[in-house]
Scaffold this motif. Structure first.
Motif, mmCIF file in Angstrom:
data_model
loop_
_atom_site.group_PDB
_atom_site.id
_atom_site.type_symbol
_atom_site.label_atom_id
_atom_site.label_comp_id
_atom_site.label_asym_id
_atom_site.label_seq_id
_atom_site.Cartn_x
_atom_site.Cartn_y
_atom_site.Cartn_z
ATOM 1 N N VAL A 8 0.867 -1.174 0.000
ATOM 2 C CA VAL A 8 0.000 0.000 0.000
ATOM 3 C C VAL A 8 0.906 1.227 0.000
ATOM 4 C CG1 VAL A 8 -1.780 1.300 1.233
ATOM 5 C CG2 VAL A 8 -1.825 -1.203 1.267
ATOM 6 N N ILE A 9 0.768 2.055 -1.024
ATOM 7 C CA ILE A 9 1.536 3.294 -1.107
ATOM 8 C C ILE A 9 0.573 4.434 -0.819
ATOM 9 C CG2 ILE A 9 2.901 4.810 -2.594
ATOM 10 C CD1 ILE A 9 3.944 2.272 -3.944
ATOM 11 N N LYS A 10 0.982 5.313 0.096
ATOM 12 C CA LYS A 10 0.094 6.351 0.606
ATOM 13 C C LYS A 10 0.722 7.723 0.448
ATOM 14 C CE LYS A 10 0.737 4.071 4.493
ATOM 15 N NZ LYS A 10 1.317 2.821 4.128
ATOM 16 N N VAL A 11 -0.127 8.718 0.195
ATOM 17 C CA VAL A 11 0.307 10.117 0.203
ATOM 18 C C VAL A 11 -0.633 10.902 1.115
ATOM 19 C CG1 VAL A 11 1.402 10.092 -2.077
ATOM 20 C CG2 VAL A 11 -1.038 10.676 -1.877
ATOM 21 N N ALA A 12 -0.163 12.068 1.538
ATOM 22 C CA ALA A 12 -0.949 12.922 2.432
ATOM 23 C C ALA A 12 -1.977 13.718 1.655
ATOM 24 C CB ALA A 12 -0.025 13.879 3.187
ATOM 25 N N GLY A 13 -3.113 13.940 2.291
ATOM 26 C CA GLY A 13 -4.137 14.810 1.740
ATOM 27 C C GLY A 13 -4.185 16.118 2.501
ATOM 28 N N ASN A 14 -5.043 17.020 2.083
ATOM 29 C CA ASN A 14 -5.146 18.317 2.750
ATOM 30 C C ASN A 14 -5.633 18.189 4.192
ATOM 31 O OD1 ASN A 14 -7.648 17.682 1.185
ATOM 32 N ND2 ASN A 14 -8.427 19.475 2.272
ATOM 33 N N ASN A 15 -6.367 17.133 4.520
ATOM 34 C CA ASN A 15 -6.818 16.928 5.894
ATOM 35 C C ASN A 15 -5.785 16.205 6.755
ATOM 36 O OD1 ASN A 15 -9.555 18.059 6.078
ATOM 37 N ND2 ASN A 15 -9.973 16.612 4.433
ATOM 38 N N ASP A 16 -4.641 15.901 6.197
ATOM 39 C CA ASP A 16 -3.587 15.213 6.935
ATOM 40 C C ASP A 16 -2.517 16.155 7.452
ATOM 41 O OD1 ASP A 16 -4.685 12.649 6.561
ATOM 42 O OD2 ASP A 16 -3.904 12.614 4.522
ATOM 43 N N TRP A 17 -2.677 17.435 7.206
ATOM 44 C CA TRP A 17 -1.655 18.401 7.596
ATOM 45 C C TRP A 17 -2.131 19.189 8.796
ATOM 46 C CZ3 TRP A 17 -0.997 23.530 8.454
ATOM 47 C CH2 TRP A 17 0.305 24.001 8.463
ATOM 48 N N PRO A 18 -1.316 19.507 9.776
ATOM 49 C CA PRO A 18 0.003 18.911 10.009
ATOM 50 C C PRO A 18 -0.154 17.586 10.741
ATOM 51 C CG PRO A 18 -0.433 20.504 11.722
ATOM 52 C CD PRO A 18 -1.653 20.489 10.809
ATOM 53 N N GLY A 19 0.922 16.897 10.923
ATOM 54 C CA GLY A 19 0.885 15.701 11.743
ATOM 55 C C GLY A 19 1.104 14.396 11.026
ATOM 56 N N THR A 20 1.477 14.428 9.757
ATOM 57 C CA THR A 20 1.794 13.183 9.076
ATOM 58 C C THR A 20 3.167 13.296 8.447
ATOM 59 O OG1 THR A 20 1.089 11.568 7.418
ATOM 60 C CG2 THR A 20 0.705 13.863 6.892
ATOM 61 N N SER A 21 3.815 12.170 8.359
ATOM 62 C CA SER A 21 5.120 12.154 7.693
ATOM 63 C C SER A 21 4.987 11.678 6.247
ATOM 64 C CB SER A 21 6.085 11.244 8.459
ATOM 65 O OG SER A 21 5.566 9.922 8.501
ATOM 66 N N LEU A 22 3.750 11.481 5.794
ATOM 67 C CA LEU A 22 3.552 11.050 4.416
ATOM 68 C C LEU A 22 3.922 12.171 3.449
ATOM 69 C CD1 LEU A 22 0.112 9.195 4.617
ATOM 70 C CD2 LEU A 22 2.388 8.184 4.425
ATOM 71 N N PRO A 23 4.451 11.810 2.287
ATOM 72 C CA PRO A 23 4.792 12.832 1.283
ATOM 73 C C PRO A 23 3.542 13.371 0.594
ATOM 74 C CG PRO A 23 5.172 10.649 0.386
ATOM 75 C CD PRO A 23 4.787 10.458 1.838
ATOM 76 N N ASP A 24 3.678 14.519 -0.056
ATOM 77 C CA ASP A 24 2.579 15.099 -0.838
ATOM 78 C C ASP A 24 2.364 14.346 -2.149
ATOM 79 O OD1 ASP A 24 1.884 17.136 0.951
ATOM 80 O OD2 ASP A 24 3.463 18.441 0.164
ATOM 81 N N TYR A 25 3.410 13.721 -2.642
ATOM 82 C CA TYR A 25 3.271 12.917 -3.854
ATOM 83 C C TYR A 25 4.367 11.860 -3.894
ATOM 84 C CZ TYR A 25 7.009 15.828 -5.792
ATOM 85 O OH TYR A 25 8.190 16.487 -5.987
ATOM 86 N N GLU A 26 4.122 10.836 -4.677
ATOM 87 C CA GLU A 26 5.067 9.745 -4.919
ATOM 88 C C GLU A 26 5.097 9.495 -6.416
ATOM 89 O OE1 GLU A 26 7.022 7.702 -3.093
ATOM 90 O OE2 GLU A 26 6.367 8.149 -1.049
ATOM 91 N N THR A 27 6.251 9.115 -6.909
ATOM 92 C CA THR A 27 6.390 8.678 -8.293
ATOM 93 C C THR A 27 6.858 7.233 -8.252
ATOM 94 O OG1 THR A 27 7.015 10.910 -8.958
ATOM 95 C CG2 THR A 27 7.503 9.138 -10.504
ATOM 96 N N LEU A 28 6.166 6.367 -8.968
ATOM 97 C CA LEU A 28 6.558 4.959 -8.935
ATOM 98 C C LEU A 28 6.491 4.347 -10.321
ATOM 99 C CD1 LEU A 28 3.555 2.987 -7.604
ATOM 100 C CD2 LEU A 28 3.758 5.376 -7.046
#
Length: 163
Positions: free
Chosen positions: A54-74
């Motif tokens: 499972v690859i996850k990115v942060a959404g606008n409701n995840d800020w602040p408080g997450t270490s997830l990136p805003d985007y991933e390239t795979l």
């Protein structure tokens, strides 16, 4: 390769469970979680089999408080995917910036969420996909997710499913 696309669960882990119980979710090798709410992405990671990433990115409701990136390239099955929630690319006002960002990183597919509206379109040669919201859709009464089938050197096959 069979890839599941899901976004905007907003605490609706029951909707994620319902999604995973659907026959269309069987055989998925990779889930892409396009944000809102990060803990739901963690939940999805917990309830899927060990061999399913499972690859996850942060959404606008995840800020602040997450270490997830805003985007991933795979790179997956001969394709390059840009995964983002979309708010940082202004997707409420069009998909051009998102398509440009995908081009900039060499992606042929862009996956986003944020609008809670399912979408499958092509912009400047980029396949742009939004699975809608699994728990709070704005386009229908039932939540949704997508399944993306990728084969090297072939056009992606995309299916939208309603819960």
């Amino acid at each position: 390769m069979k890839i599941g696309l899901v976004s905007d669960s907003h605490g609706g882990t029951g909707a994620l469970d319902l999604m995973l119980s659907r026959p269309e979710a069987r055989g998925i090798k990779l889930w892409l979680f396009a944000g809102d709410v990060a803990l739901d992405g963690e939940y999805l990671d917990m309830v899927t089999p060990e061999n399913v990433e499972v690859i996850k990115v942060a959404g606008n409701n995840d800020w602040p408080g997450t270490s997830l990136p805003d985007y991933e390239t795979l790179d997956v099955a001969g394709h390059t995917i840009l995964l983002t929630h979309g708010h940082i690319f202004g997707v409420n006002f069009g998909r051009q910036k998102l398509a440009q960002a995908a081009q900039d990183v060499g992606a042929d597919i862009a996956v986003y969420g944020h609008t809670h509206v399912a979408e499958y379109t092509e912009i400047a040669g980029i396949t742009v996909l939004n699975p809608g919201s699994v728990s709070r859709p704005r386009d229908e009464r039932a939540g949704s997710f997508m399944v993306l089938d990728l084969v090297p050197e072939k056009k992606p096959v995309v299916n939208l499913y309603r819960l």
